[in-house]
Design a protein around this motif. Structure first.
Motif, PDB file in Angstrom:
ATOM      1  N   ALA A 219     -84.571 -18.558 -98.166  1.00  0.00           N
ATOM      2  CA  ALA A 219     -85.914 -17.993 -98.374  1.00  0.00           C
ATOM      3  C   ALA A 219     -85.918 -16.850 -99.380  1.00  0.00           C
ATOM      4  N   ASN A 220     -86.971 -16.833-100.210  1.00  0.00           N
ATOM      5  CA  ASN A 220     -87.239 -15.682-101.080  1.00  0.00           C
ATOM      6  C   ASN A 220     -88.355 -14.816-100.519  1.00  0.00           C
ATOM      7  N   VAL A 221     -89.228 -15.454 -99.706  1.00  0.00           N
ATOM      8  CA  VAL A 221     -90.366 -14.754 -99.096  1.00  0.00           C
ATOM      9  C   VAL A 221     -90.463 -15.185 -97.631  1.00  0.00           C
ATOM     10  N   VAL A 222     -90.636 -14.208 -96.730  1.00  0.00           N
ATOM     11  CA  VAL A 222     -90.851 -14.493 -95.313  1.00  0.00           C
ATOM     12  C   VAL A 222     -92.166 -13.854 -94.897  1.00  0.00           C
ATOM     13  N   VAL A 223     -93.089 -14.660 -94.362  1.00  0.00           N
ATOM     14  CA  VAL A 223     -94.363 -14.158 -93.841  1.00  0.00           C
ATOM     15  C   VAL A 223     -94.363 -14.371 -92.329  1.00  0.00           C
ATOM     16  N   LEU A 224     -94.505 -13.290 -91.579  1.00  0.00           N
ATOM     17  CA  LEU A 224     -94.522 -13.361 -90.117  1.00  0.00           C
ATOM     18  C   LEU A 224     -95.924 -13.016 -89.627  1.00  0.00           C
ATOM     19  N   ASP A 225     -96.687 -14.048 -89.260  1.00  0.00           N
ATOM     20  CA  ASP A 225     -98.038 -13.849 -88.726  1.00  0.00           C
ATOM     21  C   ASP A 225     -97.933 -13.554 -87.226  1.00  0.00           C
ATOM     22  N   GLU A 226     -99.032 -13.094 -86.613  1.00  0.00           N
ATOM     23  CA  GLU A 226     -99.010 -12.686 -85.196  1.00  0.00           C
ATOM     24  C   GLU A 226     -97.804 -11.774 -84.948  1.00  0.00           C
ATOM     25  N   ALA A 227     -97.621 -10.809 -85.857  1.00  0.00           N
ATOM     26  CA  ALA A 227     -96.401  -9.990 -85.853  1.00  0.00           C
ATOM     27  C   ALA A 227     -96.305  -9.058 -84.656  1.00  0.00           C
TER      28      ALA A 227
END
Length: 639
Positions: A219-227
């Motif tokens: 991964a180059n980008v990690v998006v964590l929703d409902e963090a």
């Protein structure tokens, strides 16, 4: 790029009733900047901001490998099957995408064949379900068990036809080339954007600690929703557990393998029966079911020590037998290796790492003994430091007031960029906060009955259409009894049917009153008039006698901190914000929020809670509530 979500952007022509939101555009810009700078962003996006589009658009356009993780499999499916196709269409994106779940969500062809051949199932219902799974297996291309609604997702049969990290044979399996897990992972590794859920994300992160992580290094980008869920989920995955269920599942698989490949070694079956008895004896020595307490409370007892040793001895004898049998089949080799891991887990109970708490749970016939780190920030930060990529963590509830200190501290984020975006919804004109006067303190024995009496006229004025959210099952059941036959509206009580069915029924009825606990405080979206009132019994402080909570509070105390101010209040504020978020779900929604905890007005910390809520008029007068629902409220409520 913010113009993407503007009135003249590609989404405006695609989505009926699309409205440009400055908050959404600001979030999109912040996400884009973080993706370009390999930084970390923590973004609170209030209800209605549209955070999903605000991170999906730059994720599809950034020309990087992106992992997006969300809080549950349900939200994961919604994001992948509904939101992502819409954004891809708007942007005319050719990016390659993939959906990846944990291995227990995919049919295991090897275990299906074994179960069909074995033919021993506990009841007729399981036989019927197995046949449905067999028929479906001939049609499915992905093996995702969510496709088969004809078999309940919590049915015991799924455990027999799916795999886990312990019983999977890996590349040694005869069905490896057709394996649905392997296919899904291969697709994920080849994709530009992968959608996962937090449990899978942290499983991969925990494996990376041991050098086996598959996704994160790509991964180059990690998006964590409902963090807001991350600290607790991380705590689970960085824990070490030894349980009767693990041993039961291992025994079941070993019986099958021994019957097929070691029928000339009856001692294996004899020792497996001994193991089953040793597990049951240890469970009985732990006393009553329903306990959740520090392990130190019972670990020193002679009966516990005696049965732990008997279990250990039995596992050693089985290991000696299986070592000789392991060469006969890949399945027996796997069972032998799994037993060695169970022995290692049992051994680690005697030597827990520093800054951890050991605790146990008892069930009717089972138990679990778990070692949990008090501070997940250390292993989480270690993993982040080893992954040179951009991180975006977002939720509708991360800040306490205007501060992100509590979340950042728990996750070890010392250099994060923070952004707080208020909801674009007009709470001031469309909602009312009712703090009824005259209620007793929440710990008073008559609190629930007083709450019910205060709630009934509000429910009547609203015409039903109410969520009553409770902080405990005890309070919920007491209120449910008191509400029977008190009004004409349908009463839906958590536990009487599956949550999804309850919510659908609530929508259909249009005038129901639903009583729920923790799982209804978040992730539930009921738009329109069907939900016009949310009643919360009290401030959602976590039970201080929970062993993990108890140990964390004591750790803060020992370093000279204030556990109530530093930990308990911030946690309760974030949980309360989740519950409040059920009320207003779109621009047209109107409703009353009723909080029955007088500590909001009588304790100094009440201001911290109130300052963290959306700005709405407040009242202590029932007649103001009645006028609000009648539609002729004037300026008689206070800010």
């Amino acid at each position: 790029m913010p113009d993407l979500l503007g009135d003249a952007g590609p989404f405006a022509g695609l989505i009926e009733g699309f409205q440009a939101r400055p908050q959404q555009q600001a979030m999109l810009k912040a996400v884009q900047v973080i993706m370009q700078t390999q930084g970390t962003a923590v973004i609170e996006a209030g209800t209605g901001v549209g955070k999903t589009f605000a991170y999906l658009a730059p994720a599809l356009l950034c020309d990087e490998r992106v992992i997006i993780s969300t809080g549950s499999k349900t939200l994961q499916d919604q994001l992948y099957h509904k939101d992502l196709p819409l954004v891809r269409k708007a942007l005319k994106s050719a990016a390659k995408t993939a959906l990846l779940k944990g291995r227990a969500n995919y049919l295991c062809l090897h275990r299906l064949k074994t179960t069909l051949d074995e033919g021993r199932l506990p009841d007729r219902k399981s036989v019927t379900w197995l046949h449905r799974i067999r028929d479906w297996s001939e049609l499915t291309s992905k093996g995702d068990i969510a496709e088969l609604s004809a078999v309940p997702h919590d049915a015991e049969i799924w455990g027999r036809v799916t795999s886990n990290t312990e019983n999977c044979l890996g590349a040694d399996c005869g069905d490896y080339q057709e394996c649905y897990v392997v296919k899904a992972r291969r697709a994920a590794q080849e994709a530009d954007l992968v959608v996962v859920n937090h449990h899978l994300f942290f499983a991969d992160m925990a494996l990376k600690e041991e050098g086996f992580g598959e996704l994160l290094p790509l991964a180059n980008v990690v998006v964590l929703d409902e963090a807001h869920q991350l600290p607790e989920i991380a705590s689970t995955f960085f824990s070490d557990s030894f349980s009767s269920r693990q041993l039961h599942d291992w025994k079941r698989d070993t019986v099958v393998e021994a019957l097929e490949n070691a029928s000339d070694m009856p001692q294996i079956r004899e020792f497996l029966d001994r193991l089953e008895k040793a597990v049951l004896d240890l469970r009985l020595a732990m006393d009553t079911p329903g306990q959740r307490a520090p392990w130190a409370r019972i670990s020193h007892k002679p009966a516990i020590a005696e049965h732990m040793k008997a279990l250990d001895d039995c596992m050693k004898d089985l290991a000696a037998l299986l070592e000789h049998a392991a060469e006969r089949s890949k399945g027996l080799q796997s069972c032998y290796e799994r037993l060695l891991e169970q022995q290692a887990r049992l051994g680690r109970l005697h030597n827990p790492p520093a800054d951890s708490v050991q605790w146990f749970e008892t069930f009717t016939r089972g138990f679990a003994i778990t070692t949990t780190p008090l501070d997940v920030s250390v292993p989480f930060k270690k993993c982040m430091d080893e992954l040179p990529c951009s991180w975006v963590m977002t939720s509708a509830t991360l800040a306490v007031g205007q501060s992100f200190e509590h979340f950042n501290q728990r996750m070890g984020l010392d250099k994060a960029t923070t952004l707080q975006l208020d909801s674009p919804f007009d709470y001031w004109h469309n909602s009312l906060l009712y703090l009824p006067a005259g209620l007793p303190e929440p710990q008073d024995r008559d609190f629930v009955s007083a709450l019910v009496e205060a709630a009934i006229p509000v429910i009547e004025a609203c015409g039903g259409r109410t969520f009553m959210l409770f902080t405990s099952y005890r309070a919920l059941h007491e209120a449910a009894e008191l509400l029977q036959d008190r009004f004409e509206y349908p009463l839906l009580i958590q536990g009487e049917s599956p949550q999804r069915d309850m919510i659908e029924r609530f929508r259909e009825l249009g005038n129901a009153v639903l009583l729920g606990t923790a799982s209804f405080w978040e992730g539930v979206d009921v738009r329109g008039e069907a939900l016009s009132c949310v009643i919360i019994d009290k401030l959602p402080f976590a039970a201080p006698n929970d062993p993990v909570m108890e140990a964390r509070l004591e750790s803060i105390r020992k370093r000279g901190g204030n556990p109530f101010g530093e930990y308990q209040i911030p946690q309760a504020v974030i949980t309360l914000k989740q519950g409040v978020g059920r009320l207003i779900r779109d621009q047209q929604d109107r409703g009353v929020l009723m909080i029955c905890d007088i500590r909001l007005r009588t304790r100094s910390y009440g201001k911290t809670f109130l300052d963290s809520l959306p700005r709405m008029p407040r009242t202590q007068k029932l007649e103001i509530v009645e006028r609000f629902f009648a539609g002729n409220l004037n300026e008689t409520a206070s800010p």
